[in-house]
Write an enzyme that holds these catalytic residues in place. Sequence first.
Site, PDB file in Angstrom:
ATOM      1  N   GLU A  20       9.437  16.534  -7.459  1.00  0.00           N
ATOM      2  CA  GLU A  20      10.751  16.426  -6.823  1.00  0.00           C
ATOM      3  C   GLU A  20      11.880  16.558  -7.836  1.00  0.00           C
ATOM      4  O   GLU A  20      11.929  15.821  -8.831  1.00  0.00           O
ATOM      5  CB  GLU A  20      10.873  15.089  -6.081  1.00  0.00           C
ATOM      6  CG  GLU A  20      12.179  14.952  -5.310  1.00  0.00           C
ATOM      7  CD  GLU A  20      12.224  13.724  -4.426  1.00  0.00           C
ATOM      8  OE1 GLU A  20      13.328  13.251  -4.123  1.00  0.00           O
ATOM      9  OE2 GLU A  20      11.143  13.237  -4.029  1.00  0.00           O
ATOM     10  N   LYS A  65      11.310   3.973  -0.985  1.00  0.00           N
ATOM     11  CA  LYS A  65      10.738   5.265  -1.350  1.00  0.00           C
ATOM     12  C   LYS A  65      11.416   5.794  -2.603  1.00  0.00           C
ATOM     13  O   LYS A  65      10.775   6.361  -3.494  1.00  0.00           O
ATOM     14  CB  LYS A  65      10.893   6.254  -0.190  1.00  0.00           C
ATOM     15  CG  LYS A  65      10.192   7.604  -0.409  1.00  0.00           C
ATOM     16  CD  LYS A  65      11.060   8.628  -1.093  1.00  0.00           C
ATOM     17  CE  LYS A  65      10.323   9.942  -1.309  1.00  0.00           C
ATOM     18  NZ  LYS A  65      11.134  10.938  -2.044  1.00  0.00           N
ATOM     19  N   ASP A 119      -3.737   4.427 -10.533  1.00  0.00           N
ATOM     20  CA  ASP A 119      -3.913   4.612  -9.093  1.00  0.00           C
ATOM     21  C   ASP A 119      -2.584   4.412  -8.374  1.00  0.00           C
ATOM     22  O   ASP A 119      -2.189   3.278  -8.084  1.00  0.00           O
ATOM     23  CB  ASP A 119      -4.965   3.628  -8.585  1.00  0.00           C
ATOM     24  CG  ASP A 119      -5.209   3.720  -7.077  1.00  0.00           C
ATOM     25  OD1 ASP A 119      -4.615   4.608  -6.438  1.00  0.00           O
ATOM     26  OD2 ASP A 119      -5.986   2.902  -6.561  1.00  0.00           O
ATOM     27  N   HIS A 173      21.394  15.978  -6.276  1.00  0.00           N
ATOM     28  CA  HIS A 173      20.070  16.463  -5.906  1.00  0.00           C
ATOM     29  C   HIS A 173      20.109  17.948  -5.564  1.00  0.00           C
ATOM     30  O   HIS A 173      19.234  18.714  -5.977  1.00  0.00           O
ATOM     31  CB  HIS A 173      19.545  15.678  -4.701  1.00  0.00           C
ATOM     32  CG  HIS A 173      18.221  16.140  -4.208  1.00  0.00           C
ATOM     33  ND1 HIS A 173      17.042  15.801  -4.828  1.00  0.00           N
ATOM     34  CD2 HIS A 173      17.874  16.921  -3.155  1.00  0.00           C
ATOM     35  CE1 HIS A 173      16.035  16.350  -4.184  1.00  0.00           C
ATOM     36  NE2 HIS A 173      16.512  17.039  -3.166  1.00  0.00           N
TER      37      HIS A 173
END
Length: 419
Positions: free
Chosen positions: A82, A260, A276, A374
């Site tokens: 991203e 998130k 993990d 972004h």
Amino acid sequence: MKTNQYSGFHKLTMEQRAAEVAEFSGLTEEEIGRLTNPGALTNEVADHVIENVIGTYQLPVGVAMNFLINGKEYVIPMVLEEASVVAAASNAAKMARAAGGFTTSYTGNIMIAQVQCIGVANPYFARQNILHHKEEILAIANEKDPVLVKLTGGAKDLEVRIVDSQIGPMVVTHLLVDTGDAMGANAVNTMAEAVAPTIEKLTGGTVKLRILSNLADHRLARATATFTKEAIGGEDVVDGVVAAYAFAAADPYRAATSNKGIMNGIDPVVVATGNDWRGMEAGVHSYCSRGDHYTSLTRWEKDADGNLTGSIELPTPVGLVGGATKIHPAAQACVKILGVKTAAELAQVIAAVGLAQNFAAMRALATDGIQKGHMKLHARNLATVAGATPEQLDAVVAKMVADKKVSVDYAKEILAGMQ
């Protein structure tokens, strides 16, 4: 590169960036090659990591700069796809330095092994009976991993919970195991299986599940930072971040997206070090759901001087021993870049990155909106897809952003006009 404060790092070529990071981290030519040369993870190694391997899949490795954590400088490897995440973390860390960077702490390497017992006629009596025999149960568990015990780890304590369910009350025993610098899933699962017969005898019930919990709430990393109002754009920005946090704290729909964004920073470090990330995600989101509703992982407040203060606390089931960390050559190189020596240090770095990433997103929301920064970085990706050469790239990106039309089709239209 002697410091992680580096102006214009993003303007260097990929080869120059790699050379600077190698100098900072003391990487050998072979070690930096594990990151810069495609195919560092050979098919032979990959075939021993998971089942039914047909090949490998690569993602970019970036490095976040400017992090000062407990007085130590870190260059932080991040593996993700991203745009804007690495830049945002680096910028947030730069702003945090004005007040001393990040301060972190850690509760210890304790993982939980759960032993589920059903069909117990007198569950509360059984709970006490298990606790009466705590030392016996811990001894049985520790017999399964004498090496871990020798390294000052092993089963240290236990808890017993009565859990109501649709099939009746369950007696659930938690073994609290110090797994040292390993994540420890295999160790705690083995111990849970070992103590099951004893728990059945003590309760008169039937043991079913014997497995770790990813809600590692005895293995918490914490980070705090102060962002001075001068460093981040004034007291209005401070108030805007606090208001954005209040929304996330109160509303699960906002909290889901806010968290998130935090994981945008955390997961790439977890992946880079061969840990993990699914377990990390599960633990974090469970931790955010302990109260009456799902809420924000971070907290943002304004101090008496009008500065912004942030804090984060999260389960961090990560390690440096075993798993992909010791198998994947790129993970080994990333751990060396990061310079962490223990699982505790890695956990604290992860907490600091999560706090930085959340600050970056909250500040963007409170000022120009999340899309401005972004979309500029996203535009570079789309311009490249459209076929822009390095010489054309900046002009195409600038045009797309100025016209607020960020798409591959528009990039192609701009390129056609330039030709």
